[in-house]
Scaffold this motif. Structure first.
Motif, PDB file in Angstrom:
ATOM      1  N   SER A 204       0.836  -1.208   0.000  1.00 25.24           N
ATOM      2  CA  SER A 204       0.000   0.000   0.000  1.00 25.24           C
ATOM      3  C   SER A 204       0.867   1.253   0.000  1.00 25.24           C
ATOM      4  CB  SER A 204      -0.942  -0.004   1.210  1.00 25.24           C
ATOM      5  OG  SER A 204      -0.212   0.015   2.426  1.00 25.24           O
ATOM      6  N   ALA A 291      -3.978   1.417   2.936  1.00 24.64           N
ATOM      7  CA  ALA A 291      -4.696   1.068   1.705  1.00 24.64           C
ATOM      8  C   ALA A 291      -6.079   1.693   1.697  1.00 24.64           C
ATOM      9  CB  ALA A 291      -4.803  -0.452   1.569  1.00 24.64           C
ATOM     10  N   ILE A 292      -6.785   1.603   2.830  1.00 21.47           N
ATOM     11  CA  ILE A 292      -8.114   2.206   2.928  1.00 21.47           C
ATOM     12  C   ILE A 292      -8.006   3.723   2.808  1.00 21.47           C
ATOM     13  CG2 ILE A 292     -10.084   2.598   4.467  1.00 21.47           C
ATOM     14  CD1 ILE A 292      -9.507  -0.196   5.664  1.00 21.47           C
ATOM     15  N   ALA A 295      -7.276   4.781  -0.764  1.00 21.11           N
ATOM     16  CA  ALA A 295      -8.464   4.591  -1.599  1.00 21.11           C
ATOM     17  C   ALA A 295      -9.463   5.722  -1.385  1.00 21.11           C
ATOM     18  CB  ALA A 295      -9.113   3.238  -1.279  1.00 21.11           C
ATOM     19  N   LEU A 316      -8.290   1.887  -6.888  1.00 20.73           N
ATOM     20  CA  LEU A 316      -9.080   0.891  -6.157  1.00 20.73           C
ATOM     21  C   LEU A 316      -8.834  -0.508  -6.724  1.00 20.73           C
ATOM     22  CD1 LEU A 316     -12.554   2.686  -5.710  1.00 20.73           C
ATOM     23  CD2 LEU A 316     -10.493   2.871  -4.328  1.00 20.73           C
ATOM     24  N   LEU A 319      -5.257  -1.772  -5.644  1.00 27.16           N
ATOM     25  CA  LEU A 319      -5.231  -2.191  -4.243  1.00 27.16           C
ATOM     26  C   LEU A 319      -5.983  -3.504  -4.061  1.00 27.16           C
ATOM     27  CD1 LEU A 319      -5.833   1.302  -2.627  1.00 27.16           C
ATOM     28  CD2 LEU A 319      -3.727  -0.030  -2.456  1.00 27.16           C
ATOM     29  N   ASP A 320      -7.090  -3.639  -4.755  1.00 31.28           N
ATOM     30  CA  ASP A 320      -7.861  -4.882  -4.681  1.00 31.28           C
ATOM     31  C   ASP A 320      -7.069  -6.049  -5.261  1.00 31.28           C
ATOM     32  OD1 ASP A 320     -10.519  -6.318  -4.311  1.00 31.28           O
ATOM     33  OD2 ASP A 320     -10.269  -6.546  -6.476  1.00 31.28           O
ATOM     34  N   LEU A 326     -10.534  -2.941   1.411  1.00 32.63           N
ATOM     35  CA  LEU A 326     -10.655  -1.482   1.404  1.00 32.63           C
ATOM     36  C   LEU A 326     -11.805  -0.984   2.267  1.00 32.63           C
ATOM     37  CD1 LEU A 326      -9.931  -0.762  -2.366  1.00 32.63           C
ATOM     38  CD2 LEU A 326      -8.334  -0.889  -0.446  1.00 32.63           C
ATOM     39  N   VAL A 381     -16.105   3.940  -1.843  1.00 35.31           N
ATOM     40  CA  VAL A 381     -15.143   2.856  -1.645  1.00 35.31           C
ATOM     41  C   VAL A 381     -15.849   1.611  -1.124  1.00 35.31           C
ATOM     42  CG1 VAL A 381     -13.105   2.122  -0.341  1.00 35.31           C
ATOM     43  CG2 VAL A 381     -13.190   4.424  -1.323  1.00 35.31           C
TER      44      VAL A 381
END
Length: 396
Positions: A204, A291-292, A295, A316, A319-320, A326, A381
């Motif tokens: 991340s 990461a969250i 996003a 997004l 990261l996924d 997320l 998100v």
């Protein structure tokens, strides 16, 4: 206000020279041991005195590492001298949440007569590097610190940083220092026993810094993300190295290594990440919270600051693809979450300054957050998490 005629006023700007030593190795406790030994410079003709501090997580994963550290010193008897036994500390945020552990570190330093030309070599994840580094920075106003990061997160980000800290008052990094490490060794072999969860969440920070600094590295990350999630080291190591170098360049060439100015761009996505860690009672790893946070701030940037929706969606998806979740219940506690903005401001001082994006590689500083739009970004998100294949970045 005029200075009275009988008073003197002297302002003298000056610079302090630092050297940041970053090394990349494949087996620092084996075939590449010379790399670490060469960092541990002697003081005069006496051997360099070395004390090791070890993250209990890496000890459990690699039970022979304590003996390997001791053997490394014994390989160079004329150059190195072991200062006491290898010391073990709790891993993860536990080491930062108990300030008495720092007191124990100082007692051990003192018991073995470490001085400013001794070396504290810390082997572990980012939290252990932070806590041991803080103790080393305040003992004798600074003992030489060498970091051997054992997590992706520490190798691609915090290990090359110049910050040390522990948590206090339920606030991340409230007690700490700025101190340039004597050396950092990013070793591939130290990552081999890292759990999958910790391996993945470390990327991340690579996503974050590439969004700030390099559209090309971000493109590479998007392309390589599925392979990285499967721990393909041929895909992972170039990204770790690129991320570490971008962090290092920002610190050494960005003009504000000790964060004296208003902004701290390397903390993009972190205003919420730090608060999420606390609100989740540290159930969330730092990399997962980042990461969250990244996003959410990318979607917010698309709503408020012109980041193209397609780019926000790519973030997004990247990261996924890295295997990062997320969403978290703590993200949906707006009153508590937005308290993180004031804590973020206090940590730096002055007015609130948060980094956002106009484009990939085009960061801007903003001084206000529209909480309604931020709640919309959070909801967007969360919708993506439910339906990652759908186009959800929009004003609704």
């Amino acid at each position: 206000m005029a200075v009275p005629p009988d008073c003197d006023s002297i302002d003298c700007a000056f610079q302090v020279p630092f050297v940041h030593r970053l090394r990349f190795t494949n087996d620092v406790l084996g075939a590449d041991r010379d790399v670490l030994a060469d960092l541990l410079e002697q003081s005069g003709e006496k051997p360099a005195r070395v004390q090791f501090w070890l993250d209990e997580h890496i000890l459990k994963a690699q039970p022979d590492i304590r003996e390997r550290l001791t053997a490394l010193v014994e390989t160079y008897p004329e150059r190195l001298q072991l200062a006491g036994n290898v010391q073990i500390v709790p891993g993860g945020e536990a080491v930062k949440n108990d300030i008495h552990i720092v007191e124990r570190m100082l007692k051990v330093f003192n018991a073995h007569d470490l001085d400013r030309r001794s070396y504290v070599v810390v082997v572990g994840g980012g939290a252990v590097l932070d806590a041991v580094g803080f103790a080393a920075a305040i003992a004798h106003r600074g003992i030489r610190l060498v970091r051997l990061p054992t997590t992706v997160l520490a190798q691609d980000d915090s290990g090359v940083g110049v910050k040390n800290s522990v948590n206090l008052f339920d606030k991340k990094n409230w007690v700490g220092t700025f101190a340039v490490p004597w050396g950092v060794v990013n070793d591939a072999a130290l990552l081999t026993t890292l759990p999958d969860r910790d391996f993945r969440c470390g990327f991340s920070e690579a996503v974050k810094v590439s969004l700030l600094k390099s559209p090309q590295v971000f493109d590479d990350l998007c392309r390589l993300a599925p392979r990285i999630a499967e721990r393909d080291m041929q895909a992972a190591m170039p990204i770790i190295k690129a991320s570490a170098k971008m962090h290092l360049d920002h610190i050494t060439k960005g003009g504000d290594p000790f964060e004296a100015l208003e902004a701290r761009p390397l903390d993009f996505g972190h205003w919420s990440a730090h608060k999420l860690e606390v609100l989740s009672n540290f159930e969330l790893r730092h990399g997962e919270a980042v990461a969250i946070g990244v996003a959410v701030d990318c979607v917010y940037s698309s709503l408020q600051h012109g980041l193209p929706e397609e780019d926000a969606r790519r973030v997004l998806q990247c990261l996924d693809a890295l295997g990062l979740s997320l969403d978290h219940p703590a993200l949906h506690e707006p009153v508590d979450l937005f308290a993180g903005l004031e804590e973020f401001r206090q940590h730096l001082g002055g007015r609130l300054t948060v980094t956002m994006l106009r484009g990939i590689g085009d960061a801007i500083d903003v001084h206000e957050i529209d909480e309604v739009a931020m709640c919309e970004a959070i909801a967007t998100v969360a919708e993506f998490v439910q339906s990652p294949g759908e186009e959800v970045v929009s004003r609704g």
